[in-house]
Design a protein around this motif. Sequence first.
Motif, mmCIF file in Angstrom:
data_model
loop_
_atom_site.group_PDB
_atom_site.id
_atom_site.type_symbol
_atom_site.label_atom_id
_atom_site.label_comp_id
_atom_site.label_asym_id
_atom_site.label_seq_id
_atom_site.Cartn_x
_atom_site.Cartn_y
_atom_site.Cartn_z
ATOM 1 N N LEU A 160 0.838 -1.193 0.000
ATOM 2 C CA LEU A 160 0.000 0.000 0.000
ATOM 3 C C LEU A 160 0.872 1.242 0.000
ATOM 4 C CD1 LEU A 160 -2.497 -1.120 2.798
ATOM 5 C CD2 LEU A 160 -2.830 -1.304 0.336
ATOM 6 N N LYS A 161 0.465 2.234 -0.763
ATOM 7 C CA LYS A 161 1.215 3.485 -0.799
ATOM 8 C C LYS A 161 0.247 4.650 -0.832
ATOM 9 C CE LYS A 161 4.835 6.032 -3.235
ATOM 10 N NZ LYS A 161 5.563 6.266 -1.952
ATOM 11 N N ALA B 56 -2.938 0.212 -4.147
ATOM 12 C CA ALA B 56 -2.692 -1.152 -3.683
ATOM 13 C C ALA B 56 -2.095 -1.982 -4.798
ATOM 14 C CB ALA B 56 -3.999 -1.782 -3.204
ATOM 15 N N SER B 57 -1.130 -2.808 -4.463
ATOM 16 C CA SER B 57 -0.539 -3.715 -5.430
ATOM 17 C C SER B 57 -0.301 -5.056 -4.763
ATOM 18 C CB SER B 57 0.770 -3.150 -5.973
ATOM 19 O OG SER B 57 1.699 -2.954 -4.934
ATOM 20 N N GLY B 58 -0.112 -6.073 -5.581
ATOM 21 C CA GLY B 58 0.071 -7.407 -5.034
ATOM 22 C C GLY B 58 -1.149 -8.247 -5.305
ATOM 23 N N ARG B 59 -1.689 -8.863 -4.295
ATOM 24 C CA ARG B 59 -2.845 -9.729 -4.481
ATOM 25 C C ARG B 59 -4.093 -8.903 -4.789
ATOM 26 N NH1 ARG B 59 -2.142 -14.845 -0.398
ATOM 27 N NH2 ARG B 59 -0.087 -15.438 -1.174
ATOM 28 N N MET C 55 -7.404 1.289 -6.184
ATOM 29 C CA MET C 55 -7.244 2.530 -5.447
ATOM 30 C C MET C 55 -8.314 2.675 -4.376
ATOM 31 S SD MET C 55 -4.604 4.111 -6.755
ATOM 32 C CE MET C 55 -4.833 5.767 -6.118
ATOM 33 N N VAL C 56 -7.922 3.319 -3.284
ATOM 34 C CA VAL C 56 -8.853 3.724 -2.231
ATOM 35 C C VAL C 56 -8.602 5.209 -1.978
ATOM 36 C CG1 VAL C 56 -9.588 3.404 0.151
ATOM 37 C CG2 VAL C 56 -8.857 1.449 -1.203
ATOM 38 N N TYR C 57 -9.666 5.938 -1.732
ATOM 39 C CA TYR C 57 -9.556 7.386 -1.572
ATOM 40 C C TYR C 57 -10.176 7.823 -0.246
ATOM 41 C CZ TYR C 57 -8.935 6.903 -6.605
ATOM 42 O OH TYR C 57 -8.501 6.518 -7.855
ATOM 43 N N LEU C 58 -9.695 8.951 0.246
ATOM 44 C CA LEU C 58 -10.316 9.601 1.394
ATOM 45 C C LEU C 58 -10.444 11.082 1.050
ATOM 46 C CD1 LEU C 58 -11.389 9.141 4.296
ATOM 47 C CD2 LEU C 58 -9.165 9.988 5.104
ATOM 48 N N GLN C 59 -11.657 11.494 0.736
ATOM 49 C CA GLN C 59 -11.929 12.904 0.475
ATOM 50 C C GLN C 59 -12.190 13.596 1.803
ATOM 51 O OE1 GLN C 59 -11.983 14.689 -2.513
ATOM 52 N NE2 GLN C 59 -12.225 16.460 -1.159
ATOM 53 N N MET C 60 -11.403 14.610 2.099
ATOM 54 C CA MET C 60 -11.491 15.302 3.374
ATOM 55 C C MET C 60 -11.885 16.758 3.127
ATOM 56 S SD MET C 60 -8.170 13.721 5.331
ATOM 57 C CE MET C 60 -7.000 14.629 4.318
#
Length: 123
Positions: free
Chosen positions: A4-5, A24-27, A78-83
């Motif tokens: 995760l980055k 996310a990368s990998g599985r 991808m995962v996002y967090l809109q703040m």
Amino acid sequence: QVQLKESGGGLVQAGGSLRLSCAASGRTSSNYAMGWFRQIPGSGREFVAAISRGGGTTPYADSVKGRFTISRDDAKNMVYLQMNSLKPEDTAVYYCAARLYIMGVTATEYTYWGQGTQVTVSS
């Protein structure tokens, strides 16, 4: 293994907005529930938001409810967090986390973690 980055942190004035991203990368990331946590020096990692596999369930910490929105795009891993409406008390290092299949709301439930991204909100 899932790597995760996080990205998207920075300095913003109170009332401003930022969008954090987690690559996310990998599985296959779609098998994982994802979470965002934050940490200030001297404290443990605090739950911010989580999203279930498929995105149907998204719990939030009371302190961010109505201001932050978590989302995921499994096609892009991808995962996002809109703040929005950021406050000085939102200042922290923000971490993305992954847990196989089942969503959680505590840091100990998550297996994989990114390196974190700093968010600083000035008053």
